[in-house]
Design a protein around this motif. Structure first.
Motif, mmCIF file in Angstrom:
data_model
loop_
_atom_site.group_PDB
_atom_site.id
_atom_site.type_symbol
_atom_site.label_atom_id
_atom_site.label_comp_id
_atom_site.label_asym_id
_atom_site.label_seq_id
_atom_site.Cartn_x
_atom_site.Cartn_y
_atom_site.Cartn_z
ATOM 1 N N GLU A 156 -14.855 23.057 1.536
ATOM 2 C CA GLU A 156 -14.808 24.367 0.883
ATOM 3 C C GLU A 156 -14.393 24.288 -0.586
ATOM 4 O O GLU A 156 -14.536 25.257 -1.333
ATOM 5 C CB GLU A 156 -13.860 25.315 1.623
ATOM 6 C CG GLU A 156 -12.416 24.858 1.674
ATOM 7 C CD GLU A 156 -12.075 24.120 2.954
ATOM 8 O OE1 GLU A 156 -10.963 24.324 3.478
ATOM 9 O OE2 GLU A 156 -12.932 23.352 3.428
ATOM 10 N N TYR A 157 -13.886 23.126 -1.014
ATOM 11 C CA TYR A 157 -13.493 22.948 -2.411
ATOM 12 C C TYR A 157 -14.345 21.879 -3.096
ATOM 13 O O TYR A 157 -15.085 22.179 -4.013
ATOM 14 C CB TYR A 157 -12.013 22.558 -2.509
ATOM 15 C CG TYR A 157 -11.061 23.565 -1.927
ATOM 16 C CD1 TYR A 157 -10.923 24.828 -2.488
ATOM 17 C CD2 TYR A 157 -10.302 23.256 -0.782
ATOM 18 C CE1 TYR A 157 -10.053 25.762 -1.946
ATOM 19 C CE2 TYR A 157 -9.422 24.183 -0.241
ATOM 20 C CZ TYR A 157 -9.311 25.429 -0.825
ATOM 21 O OH TYR A 157 -8.455 26.345 -0.288
ATOM 22 N N ASP B 59 -7.139 31.941 -3.792
ATOM 23 C CA ASP B 59 -7.910 31.001 -2.986
ATOM 24 C C ASP B 59 -9.288 31.575 -2.650
ATOM 25 O O ASP B 59 -10.304 30.880 -2.753
ATOM 26 C CB ASP B 59 -7.140 30.683 -1.710
ATOM 27 C CG ASP B 59 -7.748 29.526 -0.942
ATOM 28 O OD1 ASP B 59 -8.071 28.498 -1.560
ATOM 29 O OD2 ASP B 59 -7.908 29.650 0.292
ATOM 30 N N ASN B 60 -9.332 32.842 -2.262
ATOM 31 C CA ASN B 60 -10.613 33.477 -1.945
ATOM 32 C C ASN B 60 -11.493 33.579 -3.176
ATOM 33 O O ASN B 60 -12.711 33.337 -3.108
ATOM 34 C CB ASN B 60 -10.382 34.876 -1.350
ATOM 35 C CG ASN B 60 -9.807 34.839 0.051
ATOM 36 O OD1 ASN B 60 -9.970 33.857 0.772
ATOM 37 N ND2 ASN B 60 -9.128 35.903 0.448
ATOM 38 N N GLU B 61 -10.887 33.931 -4.316
ATOM 39 C CA GLU B 61 -11.670 34.048 -5.546
ATOM 40 C C GLU B 61 -12.209 32.687 -5.987
ATOM 41 O O GLU B 61 -13.341 32.571 -6.455
ATOM 42 C CB GLU B 61 -10.834 34.677 -6.662
ATOM 43 C CG GLU B 61 -11.631 34.930 -7.936
ATOM 44 C CD GLU B 61 -10.882 35.741 -8.971
ATOM 45 O OE1 GLU B 61 -11.397 35.863 -10.108
ATOM 46 O OE2 GLU B 61 -9.786 36.242 -8.655
ATOM 47 N N ARG C 136 -3.477 33.709 -1.409
ATOM 48 C CA ARG C 136 -4.705 34.039 -0.679
ATOM 49 C C ARG C 136 -5.743 34.670 -1.600
ATOM 50 O O ARG C 136 -6.939 34.362 -1.524
ATOM 51 C CB ARG C 136 -4.393 34.978 0.493
ATOM 52 C CG ARG C 136 -5.609 35.279 1.366
ATOM 53 C CD ARG C 136 -5.226 36.204 2.507
ATOM 54 N NE ARG C 136 -4.271 35.584 3.400
ATOM 55 C CZ ARG C 136 -4.627 34.790 4.410
ATOM 56 N NH1 ARG C 136 -5.906 34.520 4.636
ATOM 57 N NH2 ARG C 136 -3.705 34.271 5.195
ATOM 58 N N GLU C 137 -5.287 35.556 -2.496
ATOM 59 C CA GLU C 137 -6.202 36.209 -3.437
ATOM 60 C C GLU C 137 -6.891 35.173 -4.328
ATOM 61 O O GLU C 137 -8.115 35.192 -4.501
ATOM 62 C CB GLU C 137 -5.426 37.201 -4.304
ATOM 63 C CG GLU C 137 -6.227 37.805 -5.439
ATOM 64 C CD GLU C 137 -5.364 38.550 -6.446
ATOM 65 O OE1 GLU C 137 -5.849 38.801 -7.565
ATOM 66 O OE2 GLU C 137 -4.199 38.870 -6.113
ATOM 67 N N LYS D 178 -12.966 30.121 -4.062
ATOM 68 C CA LYS D 178 -14.076 29.750 -3.184
ATOM 69 C C LYS D 178 -15.346 30.523 -3.535
ATOM 70 O O LYS D 178 -16.450 29.970 -3.493
ATOM 71 C CB LYS D 178 -13.679 29.994 -1.727
ATOM 72 C CG LYS D 178 -12.620 29.030 -1.219
ATOM 73 C CD LYS D 178 -12.149 29.399 0.179
ATOM 74 C CE LYS D 178 -11.071 28.447 0.673
ATOM 75 N NZ LYS D 178 -10.513 28.858 1.991
ATOM 76 N N ASP D 179 -15.192 31.817 -3.890
ATOM 77 C CA ASP D 179 -16.356 32.617 -4.295
ATOM 78 C C ASP D 179 -16.967 32.064 -5.582
ATOM 79 O O ASP D 179 -18.196 31.969 -5.717
ATOM 80 C CB ASP D 179 -15.955 34.078 -4.497
ATOM 81 C CG ASP D 179 -15.664 34.797 -3.185
ATOM 82 O OD1 ASP D 179 -16.068 34.285 -2.123
ATOM 83 O OD2 ASP D 179 -15.021 35.867 -3.228
#
Length: 225
Positions: free
Chosen positions: A72-73, A165-167, A162-163, A169-170
């Motif tokens: 994922e990274y 991390d999600n950004e 979390r914010e 990945k997007d």
């Protein structure tokens, strides 16, 4: 199929301007201005592996390569500076019987006058943290150092992890899609281009219009004299 590797630094390029990122990564274009030169000179001093040293009980390492090869990274890059300070809550980083708390220090030439942090600076050091934590199996601290004001500003991702991390990945997903399909994103509305080193390559038509306007203005002035 394994995802393409992404450099940490290119994430900041993408956040600053996806179109500029596309010119750099897909067209392989490059241009420098005074801002790029200033940043390069600062990082040349910081990224000197011979400048590793110990000060006030901290081991300081410059130009440290790091990575995170989870699917994922799949990120890699170099930290400006990695500080290691003795702490009972730290890790056995050097197998010397002591434990150390790790801290990333990312150097920036100028501090924003409008906000405490630039979002792209925050995302860059968060991506570094993702890699350092993965390599050293730790929960490292992060600091942004702004050279113009000689100020260290700690960055705490505890509540926003979390914010970010999600950004992240997007962003990586968008970047890989563009790389895979060879797409250079369009110039986004409201993009600030005045200080960009790629402006002349990015918008040659605007240069022609500016030159034509100057010639027309000069012609009008000459007629009035």
């Amino acid at each position: 199929m394994r995802s393409e590797e992404i450099t940490i630094r290119s994430i900041q390029h993408y956040m600053y301007c996806p179109h500029r990122w596309g010119l750099l990564e897909i067209d392989k274009a490059w241009a420098e201005n005074v801002f790029v030169t200033k940043a390069n000179l600062m990082h040349e001093r910081v990224h000197d592996p011979n400048r590793n040293y110990t000060v006030r009980g901290r081991k300081v390492f410059t130009s440290v390569p790091v990575y995170n090869d989870l699917e994922e990274y799949n990120l890699y890059g170099v930290t400006d500076c990695l500080e290691c300070k003795e702490s009972k809550d730290g890790i056995d980083a050097f197998h010397d019987g002591k434990k150390y708390k790790l801290c990333i220090v990312e150097y920036k030439p100028t501090k924003s006058k409008q906000q405490t942090h630039r979002k792209d600076d925050l995302m860059q050091i968060f991506a570094q943290k993702i890699c350092v934590d993965y390599v050293f199996h730790c929960d490292c601290e992060t600091v942004l150092y702004y050279a113009d004001v000689k100020q260290r500003i700690p960055v705490d991702f505890t509540d926003s992890y979390r914010e970010f991390d999600n950004e992240l990945k997007d962003l990586l997903c968008e970047m890989r899609t563009n790389l895979r399909e060879g797409i250079i994103p369009p110039i986004r509305k409201g993009q600030q281009c005045s200080g960009c080193s790629m402006k002349d390559l990015c918008m040659p038509s605007s240069l022609k219009k500016s030159y034509r306007f100057q010639k027309e203005l000069q012609h009008v002035l000459e007629e009035q004299l």
